[in-house]
Design a protein around this motif. Structure first.
Motif: not given
Length: 406
Positions: A228-233, A194-203
């Protein structure tokens, strides 16, 4: 009703009805699955924990299904929609999904595009189109043009009629069944960032561009994607090939080759993309999430079982005794890995002669197997059996402990 449910449980599980009935009575009295399986064998016909749990779970499903069936019939009756044919369809539904499919066309609806079209008097036009006769569609639609009702021209009349047909297609139980089957066989689970390159979603990076067949997706990946979807990544979608789905629906509903059939085809296309596809996708998401949760719980339970069954004293050779008066004490010797070395029945509480025989048997086992600890269950006769072992003169090197049987 409960007797009917008991018979259906027996038929589903291929178990004698009398055993199922006895088990249900014990469950209703508050008996737990382990208690019934262990202490009520004479009533259940020696059913084990798996069978007792299966009876409990299947009965719960049928009770929920029948409660929903009754609620649906009551709703249909109150709204004067109940017919003999509809009642038969409701009563013959064997799953919650099938039952809800039958009820869907009659469920009280919120205001939809089809509802608005009906309010504008376009339902007769939709019926004309649905027959797929070779007529002049524009001429048929012209009488339904009425600006006071919000139908400004022929195109708007046809659009409203298609909205009605799209809802009709989406509520057709056969169509829902075929599309549901297509999702199960050919559905693909896809996740995108959802958010390309966002570090918070790296996992969740592994799932930024991921897809695999729904039927074979392992539970750990399914749960990871949903997290990952629930966390909006991530954005997670489930769908089969759209052309394949439209081909199935077109084959069901488009029966002619003329302008009316083209309108039906357009309604089918809209129905799948706007109504039926999203509805079955929601079902598929719920089903795969439930399956993944169940698998994860089973894995956790097995890991916990191994942990709980790990020897609390470390790796030792154990002589374990399950006390009993009339039936004797069941004894086993287990090696350091928990494997069975020996099993026997001794009568330590049945008179002096049998007690002496038991003493000789136990001491022989202790010496032959190099027993390091004795565990006595705390059931009936537990204290007396514990005292018997302590009087054997095993010495301080072989402790005797009482363990909880529950």
């Amino acid at each position: 009703m409960i007797e009917n449910q008991i018979e259906r449980v027996g038929a589903h599980l291929k178990l004698p009805v009398d055993r199922v009935r006895a088990t249900v009575v014990l469950l209703d009295e508050g008996g737990t699955v382990p208690f019934i399986a262990r202490y009520r064998k004479e009533a259940t016909g020696m059913l084990d924990e798996v069978a007792v749990a299966a009876i409990r779970d299947r009965l719960a499903v049928l009770v929920e299904l029948d409660d929903r069936r009754d609620a649906i019939l009551k709703s249909l009756t109150e709204r004067e929609l109940r017919t003999d044919d509809l009642r038969e369809q409701v009563n013959s539904a064997e799953s919650m999904t099938a039952l809800e499919d039958v009820y869907l066309p009659f469920r009280p609806k919120r205001r939809t595009r089809a509802t608005i079209a009906r309010e504008r008097g376009l339902e007769p036009l939709s019926e004309i189109i649905w027959t797929q006769t070779d007529v002049d569609i524009a001429a048929e639609a012209m009488p339904f043009v009425d600006e006071s009702l919000g139908v400004a021209n022929v195109d708007e009349a046809l659009s409203g009629a298609r909205d009605i047909l799209a809802e009709r297609v989406s509520e057709d139980s056969a169509a829902r069944g075929r599309v549901r089957e297509l999702f199960a066989r050919q559905g693909v689970l896809r996740s995108r960032s959802v958010n390309d390159g966002e570090e918070a979603g790296a996992k969740y990076r592994d799932y930024f561009e991921w897809e695999e067949p729904l039927a074979t997706a392992p539970s750990h990946r399914v749960l990871a994607m949903f997290r990952g979807e629930n966390e909006s990544f991530l954005s997670v979608r489930i769908s089969p090939s759209e052309p394949a789905a439209l081909e199935v629906l077109t084959g069901l509903f488009v029966t002619e080759d003329n302008p009316s059939a083209e309108q039906v085809g357009s309604a089918v296309d809209d129905s799948y993309k706007r109504l039926l596809g999203p509805a079955i996708e929601r079902e598929a998401r719920n089903a795969i999430k439930e399956r993944a949760d169940r698998t994860a719980i089973n894995v956790f339970a097995e890991n916990l079982r191994e942990l709980l069954l790990a020897p609390p004293l470390g790796r030792k050779i154990v002589l374990a005794a399950d006390p009993g008066f009339r039936t004797g004490a069941k004894i086993v010797v287990l090696d350091k890995q928990g494997a069975l070395l020996h099993d026997d029945v001794v009568y330590v509480l049945s008179g002096e002669n049998r007690a002496n025989e038991a003493k000789a048997t136990i001491l022989k086992l202790v010496n032959l197997s190099n027993v390091e600890v004795v565990a006595v269950g705390n059931g009936t006769g537990g204290r007396e059996t514990e005292a018997f072992f302590r009087d054997l003169g095993l010495g301080s090197r072989i402790p005797v402990v009482m363990v909880n049987e529950s």
